[in-house]
Structures are given as structure tokens and as C-alpha cells.
Scaffold this active site. Structure first.
Site, PDB file in Angstrom:
ATOM      1  N   HIS A 145       0.846  -1.200   0.000  1.00  7.98           N
ATOM      2  CA  HIS A 145       0.000   0.000   0.000  1.00  7.98           C
ATOM      3  C   HIS A 145       0.882   1.252   0.000  1.00  7.98           C
ATOM      4  O   HIS A 145       2.078   1.180   0.267  1.00  7.98           O
ATOM      5  CB  HIS A 145      -0.925   0.022   1.226  1.00  7.98           C
ATOM      6  CG  HIS A 145      -2.135  -0.847   1.077  1.00  7.98           C
ATOM      7  ND1 HIS A 145      -2.115  -2.186   1.392  1.00  7.98           N
ATOM      8  CD2 HIS A 145      -3.399  -0.570   0.642  1.00  7.98           C
ATOM      9  CE1 HIS A 145      -3.317  -2.703   1.164  1.00  7.98           C
ATOM     10  NE2 HIS A 145      -4.103  -1.747   0.712  1.00  7.98           N
ATOM     11  N   LYS A 149      -0.492   4.889   4.448  1.00  7.98           N
ATOM     12  CA  LYS A 149      -1.413   3.973   5.141  1.00  7.98           C
ATOM     13  C   LYS A 149      -0.901   3.709   6.548  1.00  7.98           C
ATOM     14  O   LYS A 149       0.283   3.415   6.744  1.00  7.98           O
ATOM     15  CB  LYS A 149      -1.561   2.663   4.364  1.00  7.98           C
ATOM     16  CG  LYS A 149      -2.631   1.734   4.952  1.00  7.98           C
ATOM     17  CD  LYS A 149      -2.929   0.581   4.022  1.00  7.98           C
ATOM     18  CE  LYS A 149      -3.927  -0.384   4.637  1.00  7.98           C
ATOM     19  NZ  LYS A 149      -5.231   0.257   4.913  1.00  7.98           N
TER      20      LYS A 149
END
Length: 264
Positions: A145, A149
Site C-alpha cells: 500500500h 497507510k
């Protein structure tokens, strides 16, 4: 749609995901009638308590783990159905689901609203059962990600890893491989990457001495999550109590092929 009228939704959280939800709602003919965010310009209210909820059919809650449980409680106590995609607050989910059951207000939380990911979940569930019967195949999971995040592994990775543990004989838990020494025999190794601008990538694999099988999902934008969440919100209106993503998918996806039902 709601009794022939356009669905009126509240957006709780106006970050990047909030922008994607707004676009997805517009494409589906859903009106975002209320926007709540403590800091974002253009919000109609800073807090749930200070907003007017008259005529709101459902709320889309995509905020932060530190505030998600309180947000969902406040919405459910007002009788507002909630679709929440905030991850990282699993310890409080049971209590929020119990409140939804007590108040008989629709509530649906999922770690990922991409219909592609949810279909992948079902594929992994079946595949893990089959590979679990083949002792030479060792399961693993890798996810990536964007660098902003906050939780790791992702909520989706946790759900997938739990499926691998539950379907593989001898596996009792999942986690990072140790820095020194071999991976414990009872652990499913999970690794994650936080870099750049990845919207989300999940790879579930099984490795044997002479072959490897992988199931991969790559999101190219947040739009895939937003469209699934808005579809789930439209589905949730009129339902009472806590629901699951599987409840939604059972009404959305075709029935499983004959012979696979017991692997659900």
C-alpha cells in the site's frame, strides 16, 4: 433508490477516500446530502452530534481507526444505517455490531469493498481448503500500500491470512517472518510494503518444491473500493441489525458452482 426517491447519504470523512465516494455516489445517482469532517473545507458539520440527520438514508463512514468506533456508535444511536470501511479497529467491532443488533439499525463493516477483492476472498477460501490437503504446498501472503497507510498488515491482508490459517492444517497464526532463523512451522508468513502511491495490492500464494500458485489482486485506484461501498450502502437501506459483506455478496454474485458450497 429509496421508495422511488434518490438515496440520500451522509459522508463521514472527507479525505481521499471521501472524494472517491463522492464521485462513485454521483455515478450511481446517490445524493451526498451531508458531509462531516472535523477539518476539511466544505464540510457541512464538524461532528456527528452537530449535524442535521433528517432525511438521511445511510452513512458512509471512512475515517481513522481512532475515531471509527465512536462514529459508528453515534450514528447507530441516531438510527442511521452505517457502511464503514475504516480498518484497524477490529477489537471494538463486536461491541458496535451488538449495538446495531440492539437498536435494529443496519450496519455493515468490511475491510475492503472492492467486489474484485471480495471475489478473491471466496477463491482463497476454496483454494486454501484444497491446498491445505496437499502438505507440500506452503501458504504465504504479501501486500503493498501507499506510504501514508497507517495500519499494517492491511485489514484485507488480515482477513486473507485468517482464511489461510483456518484452512491449513498445522497453522495456528500468521505474522512476519523472524529476522533470524526459520519461519515457525505453525505460522503463515505475511509481509507488507509501504511505499509510493500503491492503492492496494494483495498476493496470496502456495509454494511447493517444483511449482507455485498465486492469486493476485491489484487495485489501480480508490474508485474500486468506493463503487463497492456505495453499492453496499444502497443494499443496506431497509435492513435491520448487523450485516456482513457476505450477506451483500450473496445478493450480488451468482450462486457458487455445485460442489463448492461446503467451502464457503
Amino acid at each position: 433508490m429509496n421508495d422511488g426517491k434518490p438515496l440520500r447519504a451522509a459522508l463521514v470523512g472527507m479525505g481521499k477516500m471521501g472524494a472517491a465516494l463522492g464521485a462513485a455516489a454521483a455515478a450511481r445517482g446517490v445524493e451526498i446530502a451531508l458531509r462531516i469532517d472535523p477539518k476539511a473545507p466544505g464540510a457541512d458539520a464538524r461532528e456527528i452530534e452537530g449535524a442535521s440527520w433528517e432525511g438521511i438514508d445511510v452513512a458512509l463512514e471512512f475515517t481513522a481507526a481512532s475515531s471509527a468506533a465512536d462514529n459508528c456508535r453515534a450514528l447507530l444511536e441516531r438510527g442511521v444505517p452505517v457502511v464503514s470501511g475504516t480498518t484497524g479497529w477490529n477489537a471494538e467491532l463486536r461491541e458496535v455490531r451488538a449495538l446495531a443488533a440492539e437498536r435494529q439499525v443496519g450496519f455493515l463493516w468490511a475491510s475492503n469493498f472492492s467486489l474484485g477483492v471480495q471475489t478473491m476472498m471466496r477463491l482463497v477460501d476454496v483454494a486454501a481448503s484444497w491446498f491445505g490437503a496437499l502438505p507440500d504446498f506452503a501458504p504465504y501472503l504479501v501486500e503493498a500500500h501507499h506510504r501514508h497507510k497507517l495500519d499494517a498488515p492491511s485489514g484485507t491482508a488480515r482477513t486473507l491470512a485468517e482464511k489461510l490459517v483456518g484452512r491449513t492444517p498445522g497453522k495456528t497464526h500468521y505474522g512476519l517472518a523472524p529476522a533470524d532463523g526459520a519461519v515457525p512451522n505453525d505460522m503463515v508468513p505475511v509481509a507488507w510494503i509501504r511505499a509510493g502511491a500503491f492503492p492496494g495490492e494483495h498476493t496470496v500464494g502456495w509454494d511447493a518444491p517444483e511449482e507455485t500458485i498465486e492469486i493476485v489482486h491489484r487495485a489501480r485506484s480508490r474508485a474500486v473500493f468506493a463503487h463497492g461501498a456505495v453499492a453496499a450502502a444502497a443494499w443496506l437501506v431497509g435492513r435491520r441489525g448487523p450485516c456482513t459483506i457476505d450477506d451483500f455478496l450473496d445478493d450480488t454474485l451468482p450462486a457458487l458452482p455445485r460442489g463448492t458450497e461446503d467451502h464457503r
